[in-house]
Design a protein around this motif. Structure first.
Motif, PDB file in Angstrom:
ATOM      1  N   LEU A 296     -76.429 -12.834 -17.459  1.00 28.87           N
ATOM      2  CA  LEU A 296     -77.134 -13.739 -18.464  1.00 28.87           C
ATOM      3  C   LEU A 296     -75.971 -14.770 -18.603  1.00 28.87           C
ATOM      4  O   LEU A 296     -76.416 -16.267 -18.593  1.00 28.87           O
ATOM      5  N   ASP A 297     -74.574 -14.485 -19.850  1.00 26.62           N
ATOM      6  CA  ASP A 297     -73.995 -15.202 -19.775  1.00 26.62           C
ATOM      7  C   ASP A 297     -72.372 -15.383 -19.531  1.00 26.62           C
ATOM      8  O   ASP A 297     -71.637 -15.904 -20.365  1.00 26.62           O
ATOM      9  N   SER A 298     -72.642 -13.591 -19.287  1.00 29.10           N
ATOM     10  CA  SER A 298     -71.195 -13.372 -18.333  1.00 29.10           C
ATOM     11  C   SER A 298     -70.807 -14.416 -17.759  1.00 29.10           C
ATOM     12  O   SER A 298     -70.921 -14.863 -16.218  1.00 29.10           O
ATOM     13  N   ASN A 299     -69.455 -14.912 -17.496  1.00 33.18           N
ATOM     14  CA  ASN A 299     -68.787 -15.593 -16.548  1.00 33.18           C
ATOM     15  C   ASN A 299     -67.047 -15.277 -16.792  1.00 33.18           C
ATOM     16  O   ASN A 299     -66.148 -14.139 -17.607  1.00 33.18           O
ATOM     17  N   LEU A 300     -66.591 -15.800 -15.966  1.00 37.79           N
ATOM     18  CA  LEU A 300     -65.114 -15.752 -15.541  1.00 37.79           C
ATOM     19  C   LEU A 300     -64.288 -16.665 -14.869  1.00 37.79           C
ATOM     20  O   LEU A 300     -64.151 -17.247 -13.545  1.00 37.79           O
ATOM     21  N   GLY A 301     -63.135 -17.548 -15.283  1.00 41.97           N
ATOM     22  CA  GLY A 301     -63.189 -18.772 -14.998  1.00 41.97           C
ATOM     23  C   GLY A 301     -61.742 -18.409 -14.905  1.00 41.97           C
ATOM     24  O   GLY A 301     -61.097 -19.014 -15.306  1.00 41.97           O
ATOM     25  N   LEU A 302     -60.920 -19.137 -13.957  1.00 43.18           N
ATOM     26  CA  LEU A 302     -59.672 -19.733 -13.908  1.00 43.18           C
ATOM     27  C   LEU A 302     -59.054 -21.034 -13.173  1.00 43.18           C
ATOM     28  O   LEU A 302     -60.019 -21.750 -12.141  1.00 43.18           O
ATOM     29  N   GLN A 303     -57.883 -21.604 -13.998  1.00 46.50           N
ATOM     30  CA  GLN A 303     -57.290 -23.367 -13.771  1.00 46.50           C
ATOM     31  C   GLN A 303     -56.250 -23.346 -13.318  1.00 46.50           C
ATOM     32  O   GLN A 303     -55.026 -22.472 -14.154  1.00 46.50           O
ATOM     33  N   LEU A 304     -55.977 -23.804 -12.505  1.00 45.67           N
ATOM     34  CA  LEU A 304     -54.848 -24.186 -12.334  1.00 45.67           C
ATOM     35  C   LEU A 304     -54.156 -25.644 -12.625  1.00 45.67           C
ATOM     36  O   LEU A 304     -55.215 -26.874 -11.554  1.00 45.67           O
TER      37      LEU A 304
ATOM     38  N   VAL B 210     -62.100 -22.246 -10.514  1.00 49.27           N
ATOM     39  CA  VAL B 210     -62.500 -21.364  -9.285  1.00 49.27           C
ATOM     40  C   VAL B 210     -63.347 -20.605 -10.952  1.00 49.27           C
ATOM     41  O   VAL B 210     -62.701 -19.937 -11.784  1.00 49.27           O
ATOM     42  N   VAL B 211     -65.043 -20.417 -10.854  1.00 46.41           N
ATOM     43  CA  VAL B 211     -66.067 -20.020 -11.856  1.00 46.41           C
ATOM     44  C   VAL B 211     -66.485 -18.722 -11.113  1.00 46.41           C
ATOM     45  O   VAL B 211     -67.629 -19.043 -10.056  1.00 46.41           O
TER      46      VAL B 211
ATOM     47  N   THR C  49     -70.919 -14.598  -8.076  1.00 44.39           N
ATOM     48  CA  THR C  49     -69.955 -15.481  -7.328  1.00 44.39           C
ATOM     49  C   THR C  49     -69.658 -16.492  -7.769  1.00 44.39           C
ATOM     50  O   THR C  49     -69.245 -17.490  -8.433  1.00 44.39           O
ATOM     51  N   PRO C  50     -67.989 -16.350  -6.705  1.00 42.95           N
ATOM     52  CA  PRO C  50     -66.867 -17.672  -7.540  1.00 42.95           C
ATOM     53  C   PRO C  50     -67.370 -18.596  -6.637  1.00 42.95           C
ATOM     54  O   PRO C  50     -68.483 -19.513  -6.242  1.00 42.95           O
ATOM     55  N   ASP C  51     -67.216 -20.136  -7.475  1.00 46.32           N
ATOM     56  CA  ASP C  51     -67.770 -21.980  -7.379  1.00 46.32           C
ATOM     57  C   ASP C  51     -66.257 -21.940  -7.548  1.00 46.32           C
ATOM     58  O   ASP C  51     -65.830 -21.805  -8.803  1.00 46.32           O
ATOM     59  N   LEU C  52     -66.252 -22.729  -7.152  1.00 45.88           N
ATOM     60  CA  LEU C  52     -65.081 -24.303  -6.949  1.00 45.88           C
ATOM     61  C   LEU C  52     -65.741 -25.402  -7.649  1.00 45.88           C
ATOM     62  O   LEU C  52     -66.738 -25.895  -7.662  1.00 45.88           O
ATOM     63  N   THR C  53     -65.438 -24.958  -9.192  1.00 49.97           N
ATOM     64  CA  THR C  53     -66.406 -26.182  -9.692  1.00 49.97           C
ATOM     65  C   THR C  53     -65.284 -27.426  -9.848  1.00 49.97           C
ATOM     66  O   THR C  53     -66.092 -28.585 -10.722  1.00 49.97           O
ATOM     67  N   LEU C  54     -64.139 -26.698  -9.990  1.00 50.32           N
ATOM     68  CA  LEU C  54     -63.118 -28.655 -10.519  1.00 50.32           C
ATOM     69  C   LEU C  54     -62.139 -29.033  -8.857  1.00 50.32           C
ATOM     70  O   LEU C  54     -61.795 -26.879  -8.652  1.00 50.32           O
ATOM     71  N   ALA C  55     -61.483 -29.381  -8.846  1.00 52.13           N
ATOM     72  CA  ALA C  55     -60.767 -30.001  -7.871  1.00 52.13           C
ATOM     73  C   ALA C  55     -60.844 -31.442  -7.442  1.00 52.13           C
ATOM     74  O   ALA C  55     -61.080 -31.681  -6.466  1.00 52.13           O
ATOM     75  N   PHE C  56     -59.503 -32.091  -8.626  1.00 55.64           N
ATOM     76  CA  PHE C  56     -59.619 -33.499  -8.320  1.00 55.64           C
ATOM     77  C   PHE C  56     -57.842 -33.599  -8.709  1.00 55.64           C
ATOM     78  O   PHE C  56     -57.334 -33.206  -9.311  1.00 55.64           O
ATOM     79  N   ILE C  57     -57.623 -34.638  -8.561  1.00 54.93           N
ATOM     80  CA  ILE C  57     -56.223 -36.221  -8.745  1.00 54.93           C
ATOM     81  C   ILE C  57     -57.104 -36.564  -9.644  1.00 54.93           C
ATOM     82  O   ILE C  57     -57.247 -37.478  -9.733  1.00 54.93           O
TER      83      ILE C  57
END
Length: 395
Positions: free
Chosen positions: A50-58, A73-74, A83-91
């Protein structure tokens, strides 16, 4: 091979939540938000997703830090499982008091909305479900522009954004997903900060580009030739069921007070859809927390209510039995989508160190409709108690 941590101007960080939840009722699945297709209760009494997740940010930045960027990616539970989802990708291009981002950015129509997956960053176990749960997307592809003005009287912040969405929403467990692809989004907010208070007003519009596949057969039948002789308001019901071309309008105001060990937050908002499958609603919450040493105790009252009565299909005498059965099922489905729920929440957070904490929370949920639930059984008494615990961390 050079790792991301060793690259000049690059930093790899992450966050995560490991959680467990127990629903006292096995007659309904309680959800965290509408991106989930399964919850806790009917599908399983104890749930770890329900609440579990894992995110990585570069994060990347130029030498002067004027130009920077981020990719996030979260992995969490959604319509496709975990499943992983690309949540941010910006300049990002920034000056002293302004910044512009382009790419995939977070949708922050409400405070905390674009960081609601980072359990470490807020007091609660999860953001109040009645307020944040109905948000049908969390990011968009486009650009945003933010300005800041500071003076002795306080700090003003202004933000505008525009783009398109690309997420999926599950409406019922047995129907195809509703695609938001290519739906246009525009919005912005104004914020004022002067310690210990801050205020914010937000507004956004989502222009629906696609039809909901769960409604297509009903729409075809309501618009079929001669149906007005059997259903007197068929055209009106079809117009209100239609998703394509509708404009969803989100608005909210919020206030925060933070001084010493006390943190109080209040938010209220409305969502106007012109639709009967995701009907107009108002929602709000009040949260108060008190911190002492490593312990933070908190309480929340949150609620969601419909703003208008649902127009149901009116069957004329003499209609075939199979049509009566189908229309009655559609009417029941529309009425169940009206959002009426209240939660009383109490919890505690214990800070293990500067990078992790534990949270324990109890939610008493009272509901009348099914917008925030799945797999509702006919004999559910509309009450449930959710017990949950999480370990939250950043690195």
């Amino acid at each position: 091979m050079v790792s991301a941590e060793e690259l000049p101007g690059a930093e790899l960080t992450g966050f995560g939540t490991i959680g467990a939840a127990y629903n006292t009722s096995d007659k309904v699945d309680l959800l965290r938000d509408l991106s989930q297709t399964k919850g806790v209760g009917y599908s399983r009494k104890i749930d770890f997703g329900l609440d579990s997740n894992l995110g990585l940010q570069l994060d990347m930045r130029s030498v002067s830090s004027v130009i920077s960027g981020a990719v996030q990616v979260v992995a969490k539970r959604d319509h496709a499982g975990i499943t992983p989802d690309l949540t941010l990708a910006f300049i990002r291009y920034a000056g002293d008091d302004w910044a512009m981002r382009a790419g995939r950015v977070g949708f922050d129509v409400y405070p905390n909305a674009d960081s609601r997956l980072i359990g470490y960053s807020y007091v609660w176990q999860r953001p109040p479900v009645e307020f944040f749960g109905p948000l049908i997307f969390s990011h968009f592809d486009g650009a945003d522009l933010q300005f800041r003005h500071r003076s002795n009287a306080g700090e003003w912040r202004f933000k505008i954004y525009s783009g398109i969405t690309n997420e999926k929403v599950e409406v019922t467990p047995t129907t195809p997903f509703f695609l938001l692809n290519h739906s246009r989004l525009h919005g912005g907010h104004i914020e004022f900060r002067h310690d210990p208070l801050s205020f914010r007003a937000s507004y956004a519009e989502l222009h629906m580009a696609n039809e909901n596949p769960a409604l297509q057969s009903s729409l075809d039948q309501l618009r079929s030739p001669g149906i007005s002789f059997l259903i007197q308001n068929a055209a009106s019901v079809a117009d209100k069921l239609q998703m394509r071309g509708k404009v969803f309008r989100f608005s909210a105001i919020s206030a925060t007070y933070e001084r010493g060990p006390w943190l109080s937050e209040a938010m209220i908002g409305t969502t106007l859809t012109g639709n009967t499958f995701i009907p107009d609603y108002k929602a709000g919450f009040i949260s108060v927390s008190y911190r002492k040493s490593k312990w933070t105790h908190y309480g929340v009252v949150s609620a969601i209510r419909p703003l208008a009565e649902t127009e149901t299909a009116m069957i004329n005498p003499g209609a075939p039995p199979e049509l009566v059965t189908g229309v009655n099922a559609l009417n029941t489905q529309m009425l169940n989508q009206r959002a009426w729920q209240t939660s009383l929440t109490a919890g505690v957070r214990y800070d293990l160190n500067a990078q992790s904490n534990l949270k324990f929370q109890i939610d008493y949920v009272r509901s009348r409709n099914n917008l925030l639930h799945r797999r509702v059984q006919p004999d559910w008494n509309r009450n449930a108690t959710l017990l949950s615990a999480t370990y939250n961390f950043i690195f």
